[in-house]
Design a protein around this motif. Structure first.
Motif, PDB file in Angstrom:
ATOM      1  N   GLU A   1       2.229  -7.347   2.408  1.00  0.00           N
ATOM      2  CA  GLU A   1       1.013  -6.746   2.953  1.00  0.00           C
ATOM      3  C   GLU A   1       0.293  -7.723   3.875  1.00  0.00           C
ATOM      4  O   GLU A   1       0.153  -8.914   3.555  1.00  0.00           O
ATOM      5  CB  GLU A   1       0.073  -6.340   1.822  1.00  0.00           C
ATOM      6  CG  GLU A   1      -1.207  -5.681   2.308  1.00  0.00           C
ATOM      7  CD  GLU A   1      -2.134  -5.281   1.168  1.00  0.00           C
ATOM      8  OE1 GLU A   1      -3.148  -4.611   1.432  1.00  0.00           O
ATOM      9  OE2 GLU A   1      -1.847  -5.642   0.005  1.00  0.00           O
ATOM     10  N   VAL A   2      -0.167  -7.236   5.018  1.00  0.00           N
ATOM     11  CA  VAL A   2      -0.955  -8.056   5.938  1.00  0.00           C
ATOM     12  C   VAL A   2      -2.365  -8.184   5.368  1.00  0.00           C
ATOM     13  O   VAL A   2      -3.106  -7.202   5.271  1.00  0.00           O
ATOM     14  CB  VAL A   2      -1.013  -7.413   7.343  1.00  0.00           C
ATOM     15  CG1 VAL A   2      -1.850  -8.283   8.274  1.00  0.00           C
ATOM     16  CG2 VAL A   2       0.386  -7.216   7.908  1.00  0.00           C
ATOM     17  N   LYS A   3      -2.733  -9.420   4.960  1.00  0.00           N
ATOM     18  CA  LYS A   3      -4.042  -9.642   4.335  1.00  0.00           C
ATOM     19  C   LYS A   3      -5.097 -10.114   5.327  1.00  0.00           C
ATOM     20  O   LYS A   3      -6.273  -9.785   5.193  1.00  0.00           O
ATOM     21  CB  LYS A   3      -3.914 -10.675   3.212  1.00  0.00           C
ATOM     22  CG  LYS A   3      -2.931 -10.283   2.108  1.00  0.00           C
ATOM     23  CD  LYS A   3      -3.356  -9.017   1.404  1.00  0.00           C
ATOM     24  CE  LYS A   3      -4.575  -9.205   0.534  1.00  0.00           C
ATOM     25  NZ  LYS A   3      -4.896  -8.013  -0.269  1.00  0.00           N
ATOM     26  N   SER A   4      -4.680 -10.891   6.317  1.00  0.00           N
ATOM     27  CA  SER A   4      -5.644 -11.393   7.302  1.00  0.00           C
ATOM     28  C   SER A   4      -4.899 -12.030   8.467  1.00  0.00           C
ATOM     29  O   SER A   4      -3.679 -12.234   8.416  1.00  0.00           O
ATOM     30  CB  SER A   4      -6.596 -12.426   6.678  1.00  0.00           C
ATOM     31  OG  SER A   4      -5.875 -13.584   6.281  1.00  0.00           O
ATOM     32  N   TYR A   5      -5.658 -12.332   9.521  1.00  0.00           N
ATOM     33  CA  TYR A   5      -5.121 -13.058  10.667  1.00  0.00           C
ATOM     34  C   TYR A   5      -5.978 -14.307  10.888  1.00  0.00           C
ATOM     35  O   TYR A   5      -7.211 -14.237  10.846  1.00  0.00           O
ATOM     36  CB  TYR A   5      -5.147 -12.208  11.938  1.00  0.00           C
ATOM     37  CG  TYR A   5      -4.106 -11.113  11.978  1.00  0.00           C
ATOM     38  CD1 TYR A   5      -2.804 -11.372  12.398  1.00  0.00           C
ATOM     39  CD2 TYR A   5      -4.427  -9.813  11.602  1.00  0.00           C
ATOM     40  CE1 TYR A   5      -1.854 -10.365  12.444  1.00  0.00           C
ATOM     41  CE2 TYR A   5      -3.477  -8.801  11.641  1.00  0.00           C
ATOM     42  CZ  TYR A   5      -2.192  -9.079  12.063  1.00  0.00           C
ATOM     43  OH  TYR A   5      -1.249  -8.080  12.098  1.00  0.00           O
ATOM     44  N   ASP A   6      -5.319 -15.432  11.114  1.00  0.00           N
ATOM     45  CA  ASP A   6      -6.000 -16.669  11.482  1.00  0.00           C
ATOM     46  C   ASP A   6      -5.472 -17.120  12.840  1.00  0.00           C
ATOM     47  O   ASP A   6      -4.356 -16.760  13.228  1.00  0.00           O
ATOM     48  CB  ASP A   6      -5.756 -17.767  10.439  1.00  0.00           C
ATOM     49  CG  ASP A   6      -6.374 -17.432   9.092  1.00  0.00           C
ATOM     50  OD1 ASP A   6      -7.387 -16.713   9.068  1.00  0.00           O
ATOM     51  OD2 ASP A   6      -5.837 -17.894   8.064  1.00  0.00           O
TER      52      ASP A   6
ATOM     53  N   PRO B   1      -0.637  -7.285  15.999  1.00  0.00           N
ATOM     54  CA  PRO B   1       0.475  -6.316  15.915  1.00  0.00           C
ATOM     55  C   PRO B   1       0.224  -5.182  14.930  1.00  0.00           C
ATOM     56  O   PRO B   1       0.565  -4.035  15.200  1.00  0.00           O
ATOM     57  CB  PRO B   1       1.657  -7.186  15.463  1.00  0.00           C
ATOM     58  CG  PRO B   1       1.305  -8.565  15.899  1.00  0.00           C
ATOM     59  CD  PRO B   1      -0.178  -8.662  15.770  1.00  0.00           C
ATOM     60  N   LEU B   2      -0.355  -5.500  13.771  1.00  0.00           N
ATOM     61  CA  LEU B   2      -0.629  -4.491  12.754  1.00  0.00           C
ATOM     62  C   LEU B   2      -2.029  -4.687  12.190  1.00  0.00           C
ATOM     63  O   LEU B   2      -2.578  -5.796  12.223  1.00  0.00           O
ATOM     64  CB  LEU B   2       0.387  -4.582  11.604  1.00  0.00           C
ATOM     65  CG  LEU B   2       1.847  -4.238  11.924  1.00  0.00           C
ATOM     66  CD1 LEU B   2       2.727  -4.541  10.718  1.00  0.00           C
ATOM     67  CD2 LEU B   2       1.988  -2.787  12.342  1.00  0.00           C
ATOM     68  N   ALA B   3      -2.587  -3.616  11.654  1.00  0.00           N
ATOM     69  CA  ALA B   3      -3.915  -3.688  11.059  1.00  0.00           C
ATOM     70  C   ALA B   3      -3.853  -4.349   9.683  1.00  0.00           C
ATOM     71  O   ALA B   3      -2.797  -4.415   9.052  1.00  0.00           O
ATOM     72  CB  ALA B   3      -4.508  -2.284  10.935  1.00  0.00           C
ATOM     73  N   ILE B   4      -5.001  -4.839   9.224  1.00  0.00           N
ATOM     74  CA  ILE B   4      -5.089  -5.369   7.872  1.00  0.00           C
ATOM     75  C   ILE B   4      -4.738  -4.251   6.886  1.00  0.00           C
ATOM     76  O   ILE B   4      -5.204  -3.125   7.003  1.00  0.00           O
ATOM     77  CB  ILE B   4      -6.505  -5.900   7.581  1.00  0.00           C
ATOM     78  CG1 ILE B   4      -6.910  -6.954   8.618  1.00  0.00           C
ATOM     79  CG2 ILE B   4      -6.574  -6.474   6.172  1.00  0.00           C
ATOM     80  CD1 ILE B   4      -6.024  -8.167   8.659  1.00  0.00           C
TER      81      ILE B   4
END
Length: 249
Positions: free
Chosen positions: A107-112, A135-138
């Motif tokens: 799962e995408v949790k966050s972007y840094d 690329p993808l949403a949280i």
């Protein structure tokens, strides 16, 4: 034989007979793991008809008679039990069914972002641009079956209950580079694994559990791309980091 002794022998024999009758017949148990969307069959040639089928959770899987076999159809990830009951209402067979997706979910949790740019205004502009072009949403999910060679990639842009996009994933174990292609786009990331210890309260002290891989991340190096977009600015490093966690349904 004395009357009291005869009575004792009688009760002992009666007790033994009752214990023997109380012994339940051994039930055949079958453990079955299947992937979602795949049907399978279980042979029941040793069971005489008529018999009935009881499924504990038909949302996970259903079962129906098909000749001398039972056809099991999966519907969702989970666990269910299928009982085969004979004409005397006795359970003969217990089929334990585990339904899985056949691949791991991240799962995408966050972007840094790591942005090393000489001009502060350009740095702010780049950060804004990256935040609006992830690329993808949280909450989106990557479904990867294995990280060796090439395999099918499953992408859930809106989470597990949303639509699914199929693509391809490949992994280079030497360079730790992962290639993703889906929705007519291709991406290349460095796969990083972060390890952690979780603390547990012991009797007189705090103990630590063994180290386990807890977090994954995709590192996307955008430095050269942004050097072209901003030729008059010193750009040392621009990296987008996808923070990922294993998803459990």
């Amino acid at each position: 034989m004395r009357p009291k002794l005869q009575l004792l022998v009688f009760f002992l024999a009666l007790f033994a007979a009752c214990k023997k009758n109380d012994v339940k017949p051994e039930i055949e148990t079958i453990e079955l793991g299947i992937t979602l969307g795949n049907d399978t069959t279980v042979s029941l040639s040793a069971i005489q008809e008529p018999f009935s089928i009881i499924t504990s959770d038909e949302n996970v899987a259903t079962a129906e008679k098909q000749g001398d076999e039972i056809k099991i159809t999966s519907h969702k990830v989970g666990y269910t039990e299928i009982k085969i009951i004979d004409q005397n209402s006795k359970e003969q067979v217990l089929v334990k069914v585990w339904v899985s997706r056949g691949f791991s979910l991240l799962e995408v949790k966050s972007y840094d972002f790591v942005i090393e740019v000489s001009d502060q205004n350009i740095k702010t502009e780049i950060e804004t641009k990256l935040n609006t072009s992830n690329p993808l949403a949280i909450g989106a999910l990557y479904g990867i079956s294995y990280l060796s060679g090439s395999s099918t990639l499953h992408v859930f842009p809106g989470g597990i209950d949303g639509g699914e996009i199929l693509g391809e994933v490949s992994f280079d174990n030497n360079t730790k580079t992962i290639h993703l292609s889906y929705d007519d786009k291709s991406y290349q990331y460095q796969l990083m694994i972060e390890y952690s210890r979780s603390k547990m309260n012991g009797k007189n002290k705090i103990m630590e559990s063994p180290i386990v891989p807890a977090y994954f991340s995709f590192h996307e190096n955008l430095t050269e791309q942004l050097k072209v977009e901003y030729p008059n600015t010193e750009i040392r490093n621009v990296t987008r980091i996808h923070r990922l966690e294993s998803f459990k349904e």
